[in-house]
Design an enzyme around this catalytic site. Structure first.
Site, short mmCIF file in Angstrom:
data_model
loop_
_atom_site.label_atom_id
_atom_site.label_comp_id
_atom_site.label_asym_id
_atom_site.label_seq_id
_atom_site.Cartn_x
_atom_site.Cartn_y
_atom_site.Cartn_z
N ASP A 1 -41.48 -35.72 -35.10
CA ASP A 1 -41.51 -34.59 -35.99
C ASP A 1 -40.30 -34.53 -37.36
O ASP A 1 -39.70 -34.95 -37.14
CB ASP A 1 -41.09 -32.96 -35.18
N HIS B 1 -36.58 -28.10 -29.11
CA HIS B 1 -35.12 -28.28 -29.42
C HIS B 1 -34.15 -27.42 -28.85
O HIS B 1 -32.99 -26.95 -29.08
CB HIS B 1 -35.33 -27.12 -30.55
N ASP C 1 -46.09 -32.17 -38.81
CA ASP C 1 -45.18 -31.37 -39.96
C ASP C 1 -44.78 -31.61 -40.77
O ASP C 1 -44.03 -31.18 -41.65
CB ASP C 1 -44.47 -29.70 -39.50
#
Length: 500
Positions: free
Chosen positions: A285, A249, A374
């Site tokens: 992700d 990110h 996740d």
């Protein structure tokens, strides 16, 4: 301009009766990647740097006398007398080529016996634990220790597999990040007082609180991924894993989503600058890999492919299928936003459909993967409903494509994952097991010693097996609707990207 205007006329070649030792020497001396095999002035074959390195004893642990035999093997032994049968172990199907483009059966068998001993590099240092925001923050690198212990107790990781990271230099960080931002990160991490400009760089926020020595801890995570790149691109290792990385990110001049520096972006820029490599970046992700996508949005030599939960409900809110790249890079940004509550079958349908199509169309020189875990049902920050099954399949297909398309060159990083007790250690154990040639097929038990060591500290009951048992999670009522939506997303995601 014609090919003859740019071609090299003074060729570096080798003869069939020359030794592999000489081939290795020529490749290193002249810094070339391919070596034509010439006999009586005629081209009879070609070998690559990967072919030679795979047979080189400096990177393979074999007895000394066997080393010498391999190095002194003449190149002519690669010219086929009988074709090599296909094997189930893709890592043994190297590209020593002759007129038929096949291996000598004898040499292939000898190589097979030693390549099975090649181990991927596991980049790790206890200093990784200094990337620590605070006790309440969901990003907790305790998960690295949990994974390391699980791997060692399952006899999947030895001390010989572990390679320490290095610190990324400011110049390397500046391949992606603004120098002003780098200086701000240093200042914030070394100051005991609040820095007024911190917020303008995304620092000191709820997501990215300031912590001591923030620059050093973050630069080490980046350096770990750069070390992985160097080990793989040098041919010393086939694959390398840096679980402290995957900080996808981070932006050029701003921290975001628990990420100070973006190791994935820096590594890709490093691959482009130092090796002139075409890079396929695969991000699994649950959160869209926004920082990496925007860093290479107009670059046709970097294809970013992200499988994530739709941004309708989840940070960072990007990753729509319409985000396809810009300018020459149009079509080289591929997003597969999956509906909330997507389960295994639909998730894997997207992955198994899109990834091979895009990878074969793009034809990368190297693959970089971000392995956030996740998307699991247990993760507290996301809304997908998958099980450990997808983490068994994700590295398997990535590795197969690396073997097929780019001589096995694959760099794997970590990423998100906020159930650090039940999900992350198991998912990353499956990742390492696959990339180190120790694939876990059956639902083996978690060692009792590991459970006993951590159960008291864990706020939840630890999983007893590496995979989730059938029926652990109730079926999602909207399964048919979600699956149909995802099928439509798959079709749209493939509209403008390279296809093969």
């Amino acid at each position: 301009m014609l090919v003859e205007d740019i071609m090299r006329r003074s060729l570096i070649t080798i003869e069939p009766e020359d030794s592999i030792r000489l081939a290795l020497l020529k490749i290193h001396q002249h810094r070339i990647r391919h070596l034509p095999v010439v006999s009586e002035g005629k081209l009879v074959g070609i070998i690559s740097d990967r072919d030679v390195r795979d047979a080189c004893p400096s990177i393979i642990s074999t007895p000394h006398n066997e080393d010498e035999k391999i190095l002194d093997t003449p190149v002519s032994s690669m010219q086929e007398k009988s074709c090599v049968p296909r094997t189930n172990n893709r890592s043994t199907q190297h590209r020593f080529q002759n007129r038929e483009g096949r291996l000598s059966y004898d040499l292939a068998q000898r190589i097979r016996g030693i390549t099975m001993k090649i181990k991927s590099a596991f980049i790790y240092s206890d200093e990784y634990l200094h990337y620590f925001f605070n006790e309440e923050h969901p990003f907790n690198q305790k998960r690295l220790v949990l994974t390391l212990d699980l791997l060692q107790m399952m006899n999947l990781l030895s001390e010989n597999d572990i390679v320490p990271p290095r610190m990324a230099t400011d110049d390397e960080l500046a391949l992606i990040h603004d120098r002003q931002y780098i200086e701000a990160v240093k200042e914030c991490g070394h100051s005991k007082q609040e820095i007024p400009i911190a917020a303008s760089f995304g620092l000191g926020t709820e997501d990215c609180p300031i912590f001591p020595n923030m620059h050093e801890a973050s630069a080490l995570a980046v350096g770990g991924t750069l070390r992985a790149v160097e080990l793989v691109m040098s041919g010393e290792y086939r694959h390398a894993v840096n679980l402290a990385g995957g900080l996808h990110h981070g932006f050029r001049g701003r921290a975001s989503g628990f990420c100070i520096y973006n190791d994935c972006s820096v590594a890709i820029a490093y691959l482009r600058q130092k090796y002139d490599a075409r890079v396929l970046y695969i991000d699994t992700d649950a959160h869209h890999g926004d920082g990496v996508q925007w860093a290479f949005y107009d670059d046709p030599n970097v294809l970013t492919l992200s499988f994530h939960e739709t941004g309708k409900y989840l940070f960072p809110g990007t990753g729509n299928i319409t985000e396809r790249g810009d300018g020459q890079g149009y079509g080289f940004s591929v997003n597969v936003p999956l509906d909330a509550f997507t389960e295994d079958d639909s998730w894997l349908e997207a992955y198994d459909t899109v990834l091979p199509t895009v990878a074969r169309g793009f034809k990368p020189d190297v693959i970089v993967t971000q392995n956030g875990c996740d998307s699991h049902m247990f993760d507290p920050l996301t809304h997908l409903s998958t099980s450990m099954r997808i983490y068994q399949e994700i590295p398997k297909l990535a590795r197969e494509l690396a073997e097929e398309l780019c001589d096995g060159r694959l760099i794997a990083t970590g990423g998100g994952g906020y159930d650090i007790w039940r999900v992350v250690p198991r998912a990353w154990t499956l990742l390492w097991a696959e990339l180190s040639g120790q694939r876990i097929v059956n639902n083996v038990p978690i060692p009792q010693a590991w459970i006993a060591k951590y159960q008291e500290e864990s706020p939840v009951q630890l999983a007893p097996t590496i995979l989730d048992p059938e029926g652990l999670f109730p079926p999602i009522p909207r399964r048919a609707e979600i699956t149909a939506k995802n099928k439509n997303t798959i079709e749209k995601a493939l509209l403008y990207c390279p296809r093969g």
